[in-house]
Design a protein around this motif. Structure first.
Motif, PDB file in Angstrom:
ATOM      1  N   ARG A  97       0.877   7.769 -11.015  1.00 42.64           N
ATOM      2  CA  ARG A  97       0.905   8.640  -9.874  1.00 42.64           C
ATOM      3  C   ARG A  97       2.102   8.103  -8.822  1.00 42.64           C
ATOM      4  O   ARG A  97       2.442   8.550  -7.945  1.00 42.64           O
ATOM      5  N   ARG A  98       2.658   6.853  -9.228  1.00 38.31           N
ATOM      6  CA  ARG A  98       3.701   6.261  -8.360  1.00 38.31           C
ATOM      7  C   ARG A  98       4.919   7.133  -8.388  1.00 38.31           C
ATOM      8  O   ARG A  98       5.356   7.222  -7.039  1.00 38.31           O
ATOM      9  N   GLY A 109       0.939  -1.053  -0.059  1.00 38.95           N
ATOM     10  CA  GLY A 109       0.198  -0.009  -0.110  1.00 38.95           C
ATOM     11  C   GLY A 109       0.898   1.227  -0.124  1.00 38.95           C
ATOM     12  O   GLY A 109       0.286   2.386  -0.001  1.00 38.95           O
ATOM     13  N   TYR A 110       2.270   1.143  -0.139  1.00 40.58           N
ATOM     14  CA  TYR A 110       2.997   2.268  -0.270  1.00 40.58           C
ATOM     15  C   TYR A 110       2.860   3.066  -1.692  1.00 40.58           C
ATOM     16  O   TYR A 110       3.049   4.168  -1.592  1.00 40.58           O
ATOM     17  N   ALA A 122      14.030   5.445   3.679  1.00 41.30           N
ATOM     18  CA  ALA A 122      12.586   6.035   3.634  1.00 41.30           C
ATOM     19  C   ALA A 122      11.796   4.964   2.971  1.00 41.30           C
ATOM     20  O   ALA A 122      10.628   4.775   3.647  1.00 41.30           O
ATOM     21  N   ASP A 123      12.016   4.400   2.070  1.00 44.93           N
ATOM     22  CA  ASP A 123      10.986   2.950   1.423  1.00 44.93           C
ATOM     23  C   ASP A 123      10.930   2.163   2.561  1.00 44.93           C
ATOM     24  O   ASP A 123       9.874   1.544   2.775  1.00 44.93           O
ATOM     25  N   SER A 124      11.925   1.531   3.320  1.00 43.11           N
ATOM     26  CA  SER A 124      11.814   0.708   4.219  1.00 43.11           C
ATOM     27  C   SER A 124      10.879   1.347   5.248  1.00 43.11           C
ATOM     28  O   SER A 124      10.217   0.496   6.030  1.00 43.11           O
ATOM     29  N   MET A 136       7.578  -0.715   6.460  1.00 46.47           N
ATOM     30  CA  MET A 136       7.460  -1.490   7.590  1.00 46.47           C
ATOM     31  C   MET A 136       6.140  -0.753   8.274  1.00 46.47           C
ATOM     32  O   MET A 136       5.458  -1.552   9.146  1.00 46.47           O
ATOM     33  N   SER A 137       6.008   0.690   8.226  1.00 49.94           N
ATOM     34  CA  SER A 137       4.715   1.286   8.737  1.00 49.94           C
ATOM     35  C   SER A 137       3.568   0.532   8.445  1.00 49.94           C
ATOM     36  O   SER A 137       2.651   0.450   9.138  1.00 49.94           O
ATOM     37  N   LYS A 138       3.315   0.337   6.966  1.00 47.19           N
ATOM     38  CA  LYS A 138       2.245  -0.361   6.631  1.00 47.19           C
ATOM     39  C   LYS A 138       1.907  -1.530   7.023  1.00 47.19           C
ATOM     40  O   LYS A 138       0.973  -1.900   7.374  1.00 47.19           O
ATOM     41  N   LEU A 139       2.900  -2.456   7.350  1.00 48.38           N
ATOM     42  CA  LEU A 139       2.752  -3.775   7.890  1.00 48.38           C
ATOM     43  C   LEU A 139       2.454  -3.655   9.224  1.00 48.38           C
ATOM     44  O   LEU A 139       1.391  -4.492   9.453  1.00 48.38           O
TER      45      LEU A 139
END
Length: 519
Positions: free
Chosen positions: A243-244, A235-236, A361-363, A367-370
């Motif tokens: 839009r990505r 969902g990131y 930043a991507d990590s 991780m936050s979404k998980l």
């Protein structure tokens, strides 16, 4: 709390939350972990930075359910500084220390002498057996001892050895040799080319169908397209292709805005305990011990974990969350280098600072979404883990009655070995390459980390059921279940495990009440 405790009833034993007949901790039992924002109801040890509290003698004689949970929970890792500090605060006289040390030394000397004597006797017996003995006239001959079969090997000696799952401990770990960074090339392996083409075709669609992507990812994602697939499934990244790039740039800028705004608060009194625990845990991350000795990598994880903790005060930082960053970090690193981080040691400072910032930043965001889906695993008292452990117990009771009964007879609580499975999503039980393959499927499942993980844990335990049944005491069972032989597992073993888990999900997911404990 009452609702949780009431669901752990048993037929022949007192309830789990009831007071034990003995206050001595069971072998293998270690302490749970809590968010720095939410310490346990009481704390016996004094840790630098912790405020001192006066003893409340009126409460010492009462042991509530949560304290029972604390005493019976296995920690996710080996003993650390907290245990040493607790030992240091025990009040022992010098006489007691000397007498205890003398007993230990005497016992050690006796055991050493006994071992030497036994070895000499065995050598003498072997020498005697080599001496030819003339046959007796009466025709009777003494039978030779039968050969020892593998099934006769004493318990606690598993020929396959412990898996990578727990830790590399013992001081014998040697980091891999240093290798130069090999940058990613555009040419994928031939065996993966056709599958990669399918992924790329999906990624180019104006509005990607998540259902199609999940079907394609369930059986494993090629390394070349895994970073993009994980970002979309978590969902990131949005499903709209146009839009990505805009989202990536905005979210990366937003993350480093948090760094500028909050990271300097890590030494303030309100947050210093959180940051102290993070600093302590990062070097313990043994799945990639050589990687986490690099200062730039440590700093990346420090920032990720601290920013997440202060933005989620309901849980704060909890031991175990640090492990959940690792797969994302390694997968997003593979977008730029071809080195196998699990077995190679390379200097990541060779990468540009801009590249490392992108990976960081991507990590963080993935991780936050998980964690958004499993945050009740890490809030105060970790109710999510308690419920999942109880559900695992009920599931094993239905699918593997001999194993369930064996654990019951030997007094092994599911919480004592499966707490870590839930807290770390099996990351301490299997090699990193297997974790990444497992997460391909978790990402492809709806609520995979929260729901499908239960069936994977059940299949995982059932896979080692025969080994556990050969252990005839509490210690042997727990040693096996905390050191499962998974060191050499590859995609084949993970595919078998996931297939078994899918069968269990198919059987029970549509009838979830079968797994609910009656209150």
């Amino acid at each position: 709390m009452a609702s949780l405790s009431s669901g752990s009833s048993r037929d022949a034993k007192p309830g789990f939350w009831k007071k034990n007949s003995s206050n001595v901790p069971l072998p293998g039992s270690i302490k749970p972990v809590y968010g720095a924002q939410h310490p346990p109801p009481y704390k016996d040890v004094t840790t630098p930075g912790w405020p001192q509290k006066k003893d409340d003698k009126s409460k010492n004689n009462k042991r509530d359910a949560f304290q029972e949970f604390e005493n019976k929970t296995s920690d996710a890792w080996d003993d650390g500084d907290d245990d040493l500090m607790e030992m240091a605060n025990l009040r022992l006289s010098l006489k007691d220390v000397h007498s205890s040390a003398r007993v230990v030394l005497d016992n050690h000397s006796k055991k050493t002498q006994a071992a030497k004597t036994q070895q000499q006797q065995q050598q003498a017996s072997a020498a005697t057996s080599k001496t030819p003995v003339p046959p007796k006239d009466n025709g009777a001959s003494s039978p030779s001892p039968p050969p020892v079969s593998p099934s006769q090997v004493p318990p606690h000696h598993h020929p396959t050895g412990p898996g990578l799952g727990v830790r590399q401990g013992g001081g014998g770990y040697q980091p891999p040799k240093m290798t130069s960074i090999r940058y990613v090339t555009d040419k994928p392996p031939d065996r993966e080319a056709s599958k990669i083409d399918k992924f790329n075709a999906l990624f180019k669609e104006p509005s990607l169908d998540l259902g199609d992507l999940r079907k394609l990812c369930w059986s494993g994602i090629p390394k070349a397209v895994r970073p993009t697939a994980w970002k979309i499934l978590s969902g990131y990244l949005p499903t709209a292709a146009d839009r990505r790039q805009e989202i990536l740039e905005r979210k990366r800028k937003e993350y480093f805005g948090y760094i500028d705004q909050y990271y300097e608060t890590r030494y303030q009194e309100l947050h210093e305990e959180t940051f102290r625990q993070i600093l302590k845990d990062i070097p313990r991350m043994t799945s990639l011990a050589h990687l986490f000795q690099e200062k730039p990598v440590q700093e990346i994880f420090e920032r990720i974990l601290y920013i997440w903790a202060i933005r989620h005060p309901a849980s704060g930082y909890v031991q175990g969350i640090n492990d959940l960053v690792t797969p994302f970090f390694v997968v997003f690193l593979s977008e730029y280098i071809e080195n196998d981080i699990e077995v190679e040691n390379c200097d990541l400072t060779e990468l540009s600072q801009a590249t490392r910032d992108v990976i960081e930043a991507d990590s963080f965001w993935c991780m936050s979404k998980l964690l958004d889906g499993i945050q009740d695993n890490y809030t105060f008292a970790q109710p999510g883990i308690q419920m999942k452990v109880n559900a695992l117990r009920e599931l094993i009771k239905r699918i593997d009655a001999p194993m369930y009964n064996h654990l019951e007879q030997q007094g092994v609580e599911f919480l004592q070995f499966s707490f870590r499975w839930m807290n770390n999503l099996l990351m301490r039980e299997i090699p990193l390459r297997c974790t990444i393959r497992l997460w391909d499927t978790y990402q492809a499942e709806v609520n995979g980390f929260a729901d499908f993980h239960l069936y994977v844990c059940a299949a995982f335990l059932k896979r080692f059921s025969e080994d556990a049944l050969r252990e005839h005491d509490f210690q042997g069972i727990l040693m096996l279940l905390q050191n499962l032989p998974t060191l050499h597992w590859r995609d084949k073993e993970m595919s078998e495990l996931l297939a078994e888990a899918y069968k269990l999900k198919y059987m029970f997911a549509d009838a979830p009440r079968h797994l609910l404990l009656k209150s």
